[in-house]
Design a protein around this motif. Structure first.
Motif, PDB file in Angstrom:
ATOM      1  N   LEU A 196       4.525  20.520 -73.208  1.00  0.00           N
ATOM      2  CA  LEU A 196       3.831  20.121 -74.703  1.00  0.00           C
ATOM      3  C   LEU A 196       2.373  20.545 -74.840  1.00  0.00           C
ATOM      4  CD1 LEU A 196       5.764  16.728 -75.228  1.00  0.00           C
ATOM      5  CD2 LEU A 196       6.352  18.899 -76.300  1.00  0.00           C
ATOM      6  N   VAL A 197       1.651  20.433 -73.881  1.00  0.00           N
ATOM      7  CA  VAL A 197       0.176  21.008 -73.744  1.00  0.00           C
ATOM      8  C   VAL A 197       0.254  22.058 -74.071  1.00  0.00           C
ATOM      9  CG1 VAL A 197      -1.854  21.404 -72.249  1.00  0.00           C
ATOM     10  CG2 VAL A 197      -0.640  18.995 -72.305  1.00  0.00           C
ATOM     11  N   ALA A 198       1.194  23.243 -73.376  1.00  0.00           N
ATOM     12  CA  ALA A 198       1.148  24.491 -73.644  1.00  0.00           C
ATOM     13  C   ALA A 198       1.769  24.736 -75.258  1.00  0.00           C
ATOM     14  CB  ALA A 198       2.127  25.145 -72.599  1.00  0.00           C
ATOM     15  N   ILE A 210      13.359  27.972 -81.950  1.00  0.00           N
ATOM     16  CA  ILE A 210      14.170  26.823 -82.845  1.00  0.00           C
ATOM     17  C   ILE A 210      15.377  26.259 -81.896  1.00  0.00           C
ATOM     18  CG2 ILE A 210      15.651  26.366 -84.759  1.00  0.00           C
ATOM     19  CD1 ILE A 210      13.840  28.448 -86.509  1.00  0.00           C
ATOM     20  N   TRP A 211      16.037  27.102 -81.071  1.00  0.00           N
ATOM     21  CA  TRP A 211      17.168  26.812 -80.507  1.00  0.00           C
ATOM     22  C   TRP A 211      16.504  25.932 -79.325  1.00  0.00           C
ATOM     23  CZ3 TRP A 211      22.169  26.149 -79.837  1.00  0.00           C
ATOM     24  CH2 TRP A 211      22.836  26.183 -78.531  1.00  0.00           C
ATOM     25  N   LEU A 212      15.776  26.442 -78.489  1.00  0.00           N
ATOM     26  CA  LEU A 212      15.397  25.847 -77.384  1.00  0.00           C
ATOM     27  C   LEU A 212      14.548  24.439 -77.587  1.00  0.00           C
ATOM     28  CD1 LEU A 212      13.435  28.587 -75.183  1.00  0.00           C
ATOM     29  CD2 LEU A 212      15.596  27.430 -74.934  1.00  0.00           C
ATOM     30  N   ALA A 213      14.019  24.252 -78.781  1.00  0.00           N
ATOM     31  CA  ALA A 213      13.187  23.095 -79.120  1.00  0.00           C
ATOM     32  C   ALA A 213      14.368  21.853 -79.628  1.00  0.00           C
ATOM     33  CB  ALA A 213      12.299  23.223 -80.394  1.00  0.00           C
ATOM     34  N   HIS A 214      15.519  22.390 -80.071  1.00  0.00           N
ATOM     35  CA  HIS A 214      16.953  21.801 -80.222  1.00  0.00           C
ATOM     36  C   HIS A 214      17.463  21.118 -78.929  1.00  0.00           C
ATOM     37  CE1 HIS A 214      20.246  20.002 -81.823  1.00  0.00           C
ATOM     38  NE2 HIS A 214      21.113  20.952 -81.185  1.00  0.00           N
ATOM     39  N   GLN A 215      17.445  22.095 -78.024  1.00  0.00           N
ATOM     40  CA  GLN A 215      18.235  21.844 -77.073  1.00  0.00           C
ATOM     41  C   GLN A 215      17.369  20.995 -76.016  1.00  0.00           C
ATOM     42  OE1 GLN A 215      21.551  22.913 -75.861  1.00  0.00           O
ATOM     43  NE2 GLN A 215      21.526  23.207 -78.040  1.00  0.00           N
ATOM     44  N   LEU A 216      15.990  20.992 -76.122  1.00  0.00           N
ATOM     45  CA  LEU A 216      15.297  20.129 -75.191  1.00  0.00           C
ATOM     46  C   LEU A 216      14.904  18.996 -76.008  1.00  0.00           C
ATOM     47  CD1 LEU A 216      13.152  22.979 -73.803  1.00  0.00           C
ATOM     48  CD2 LEU A 216      14.586  21.597 -72.663  1.00  0.00           C
ATOM     49  N   GLN A 217      15.022  18.898 -77.099  1.00  0.00           N
ATOM     50  CA  GLN A 217      15.030  17.430 -77.695  1.00  0.00           C
ATOM     51  C   GLN A 217      13.473  17.282 -77.914  1.00  0.00           C
ATOM     52  OE1 GLN A 217      17.372  14.587 -75.595  1.00  0.00           O
ATOM     53  NE2 GLN A 217      19.078  14.942 -76.931  1.00  0.00           N
ATOM     54  N   VAL A 218      12.846  18.136 -78.273  1.00  0.00           N
ATOM     55  CA  VAL A 218      11.389  18.261 -78.514  1.00  0.00           C
ATOM     56  C   VAL A 218      10.913  17.072 -79.318  1.00  0.00           C
ATOM     57  CG1 VAL A 218       9.488  19.621 -79.092  1.00  0.00           C
ATOM     58  CG2 VAL A 218      11.117  20.602 -77.662  1.00  0.00           C
ATOM     59  N   PRO A 219      11.462  16.824 -80.658  1.00  0.00           N
ATOM     60  CA  PRO A 219      10.984  15.728 -81.565  1.00  0.00           C
ATOM     61  C   PRO A 219      11.038  14.454 -80.748  1.00  0.00           C
ATOM     62  CG  PRO A 219      12.435  17.354 -82.747  1.00  0.00           C
ATOM     63  CD  PRO A 219      12.553  17.745 -81.160  1.00  0.00           C
ATOM     64  N   THR A 220      12.149  14.381 -80.063  1.00  0.00           N
ATOM     65  CA  THR A 220      12.138  12.755 -79.323  1.00  0.00           C
ATOM     66  C   THR A 220      11.196  12.686 -78.286  1.00  0.00           C
ATOM     67  OG1 THR A 220      14.659  12.874 -79.885  1.00  0.00           O
ATOM     68  CG2 THR A 220      13.717  11.418 -78.144  1.00  0.00           C
ATOM     69  N   VAL A 221      10.898  14.027 -77.652  1.00  0.00           N
ATOM     70  CA  VAL A 221       9.804  13.852 -76.376  1.00  0.00           C
ATOM     71  C   VAL A 221       8.496  13.599 -77.089  1.00  0.00           C
ATOM     72  CG1 VAL A 221       9.005  15.053 -74.340  1.00  0.00           C
ATOM     73  CG2 VAL A 221      11.297  15.276 -74.973  1.00  0.00           C
ATOM     74  N   LEU A 222       8.281  14.328 -78.131  1.00  0.00           N
ATOM     75  CA  LEU A 222       7.033  14.134 -78.698  1.00  0.00           C
ATOM     76  C   LEU A 222       6.572  12.936 -79.248  1.00  0.00           C
ATOM     77  CD1 LEU A 222       6.699  17.289 -81.233  1.00  0.00           C
ATOM     78  CD2 LEU A 222       5.145  16.498 -79.424  1.00  0.00           C
ATOM     79  N   ARG A 223       7.786  11.975 -79.524  1.00  0.00           N
ATOM     80  CA  ARG A 223       7.380  10.644 -80.078  1.00  0.00           C
ATOM     81  C   ARG A 223       6.907   9.794 -78.830  1.00  0.00           C
ATOM     82  NH1 ARG A 223      11.770  11.623 -83.660  1.00  0.00           N
ATOM     83  NH2 ARG A 223      13.164  10.664 -81.957  1.00  0.00           N
ATOM     84  N   ARG A 224       7.004  10.234 -77.558  1.00  0.00           N
ATOM     85  CA  ARG A 224       6.734   9.315 -76.442  1.00  0.00           C
ATOM     86  C   ARG A 224       5.294  10.145 -75.841  1.00  0.00           C
ATOM     87  NH1 ARG A 224      12.119  10.150 -75.146  1.00  0.00           N
ATOM     88  NH2 ARG A 224      11.717  11.462 -73.505  1.00  0.00           N
ATOM     89  N   PHE A 225       4.918  11.191 -76.421  1.00  0.00           N
ATOM     90  CA  PHE A 225       3.810  11.691 -75.793  1.00  0.00           C
ATOM     91  C   PHE A 225       2.464  11.320 -76.516  1.00  0.00           C
ATOM     92  CE2 PHE A 225       1.457  16.187 -75.342  1.00  0.00           C
ATOM     93  CZ  PHE A 225       1.252  16.050 -74.286  1.00  0.00           C
ATOM     94  N   THR A 226       1.634  11.148 -75.750  1.00  0.00           N
ATOM     95  CA  THR A 226       0.428  10.595 -75.935  1.00  0.00           C
ATOM     96  C   THR A 226      -0.958  11.406 -75.993  1.00  0.00           C
ATOM     97  OG1 THR A 226       0.006   9.530 -74.168  1.00  0.00           O
ATOM     98  CG2 THR A 226       1.135   8.394 -75.519  1.00  0.00           C
TER      99      THR A 226
END
Length: 437
Positions: free
Chosen positions: A98-100, A203-219
């Motif tokens: 997510l930093v990258a 778009i595909w990889l972001a969906h498969q890796l559940q990026v929105p969910t991980v982002l919510r926990r990222f500080t």
């Protein structure tokens, strides 16, 4: 979780006979390679069609776009994507990714801001300079996102998601490029197709890796901690990658002004098509090799054996692919694309030995990072750049692109052989140091 979960791989790679020890590794390579075959097949078939739709000079203009986009993509992640493979947990891998991704999202708007001035320096290259810049911004930003998300998916052993995404990317790129070509677009059609394929893969990889969910926990605190901990990657590896990329793409920046866009088009299509099948295997093996030798997955004592077996298998595969190009490159290209592309086959024939050695050594270069020697990698990349510059200068002095290619192939092959030897010595040093601890 994938059946190639880190713990399972570690157990398989660290116990039993050497052949059984690496069985999970090679099954992962086979899965990723076979799954990616469809995307490469789409690319090869589309090139057969595109070469009859677009002229060599238009491929030359696209080669310049592709080279600039690739260069900017390196800045898009600041090479934090490479640090993902040193993560010791899934959480850490996601935070580095997510930093990258955050850096990648910043570079696009910065590039797009130069669009109003594009006509001042791109008028001779494209009739749509502003659109060129906009597409360059999209391709560079999404290129960084692809690099980060692909490294993250590899570290999590999400090979099925990667292979499906590459098929989607290839399909979108091929269909749009062909559609725009038959409606008489110039090289911009190729650029649009490439950018659209990148967007689809993100778009595909972001969906498969559940990026929105991980982002919510990222500080913000986690981002700062990961960026600081791995700051040596932008400090050392970015410079190394810039040197490597510049040396590998120097022809794309110098051939058009020295020998014309048609020559660049022949070289670009020929080299891209010749390396496409083995790049599929090389990328798959390189990605899994980087993940397999990470601290999360493998003990240092097992790395030399994996290095040897990987190099041996790469050599066998590379020989099978490059020998036909060495023997009958011009004839193969004349048959596949028509007489106007014969010169592309001649260029590939000259480069066949270099393509072979690069294929063997390229996937193994991750050993420098695993050994904590980014400075050594930078030194090798300086040799790559120097050899490319010498080849271009010598060819320009002789006024011959053929001489340029011969000098390039010889000098670069020697540097790759040096890298192969030094890489194995690093693998042995890792094993020896682990035995002392």
């Amino acid at each position: 979780m994938s059946r190639f979960a880190p713990a399972a791989i570690l157990r398989r790679l660290s116990g039993g006979a050497e052949g059984g020890r690496h069985s999970a590794y090679w099954r992962a390579v086979t899965l990723l390679t076979s799954g990616s075959f469809a995307s490469q097949l789409i690319g090869i078939v589309s090139m057969l069609l595109l070469a009859r739709i677009y002229a060599p000079a238009e491929f030359g203009s696209y080669a310049v776009f592709f080279a600039i986009a690739g260069l900017l993509t390196l800045f898009a992640t600041a090479k934090y994507d490479a640090a993902i493979h040193l993560a010791r947990s899934e959480t850490e891998a996601g935070e580095i990714a997510l930093v990258a991704c955050g850096i990648s999202c910043l570079i696009g708007p910065l590039i797009a801001a130069t669009a109003p001035f594009a006509h001042l320096f791109l008028a001779d290259l494209t009739p749509r300079p502003a659109l060129f810049i906009v597409l360059l911004a999209i391709a560079s930003s999404t290129g960084g996102l692809v690099a980060a998300l692909s490294a993250w998916a590899t570290q999590l052993q999400r090979f099925s998601a990667l292979t499906t995404g590459r098929v989607l990317q290839s399909s979108v790129t091929a269909l749009l490029s062909i559609a725009l070509g038959v409606t008489h677009w110039d090289a911009t059609g190729l650029m649009l197709g490439f950018a659209a394929g990148q967007v689809a893969l993100v778009i595909w990889l972001a969906h498969q890796l559940q990026v929105p969910t991980v982002l919510r926990r990222f500080t913000r605190r986690a981002a700062r901690a990961r960026a600081i901990r791995h700051r040596n990657f932008p400090k050392f590896l970015l410079a190394s990658e810039l040197l490597n990329y510049t040396s590998g793409n120097l022809f794309s920046f110098t051939t058009a002004p020295l020998f014309g866009p048609t020559t660049l088009g022949h070289y670009s299509l020929g080299f891209r098509l010749a390396t496409m099948p083995i790049n599929l295997i090389g990328f798959s093996m390189g990605s899994i090799f980087r993940a397999a030798i990470s601290p999360q997955h493998m003990a240092p004592a097992d790395i030399p054996a994996l290095y040897r077996t990987t190099a041996t298998r790469l050599a066998a595969i590379g020989a099978a692919v490059t020998i036909p190009l060495l023997v009958a490159g011009p004839q193969l290209f004349r048959f596949a694309f028509g007489a106007e592309w014969t010169m592309a086959g001649f260029y590939v024939q000259i480069l066949a030995p270099f393509i072979f050695i690069r294929f063997v050594v390229g996937p193994l270069t991750a050993i420098a990072l695993r050994a904590g020697r980014p400075g050594l990698d930078t030194m090798i990349q300086l040799l790559f750049l120097a050899s490319s510059a010498i080849a271009v200068a010598f060819g320009a002095w002789m006024d011959s692109f053929t001489i340029t290619l011969i000098a390039f192939a010889v000098l670069q092959s020697l540097v790759y052989l040096l890298y192969l030897v030094l890489g194995y010595r690093l693998a042995l040093a890792l094993a020896a140091n682990s035995g002392k601890q």
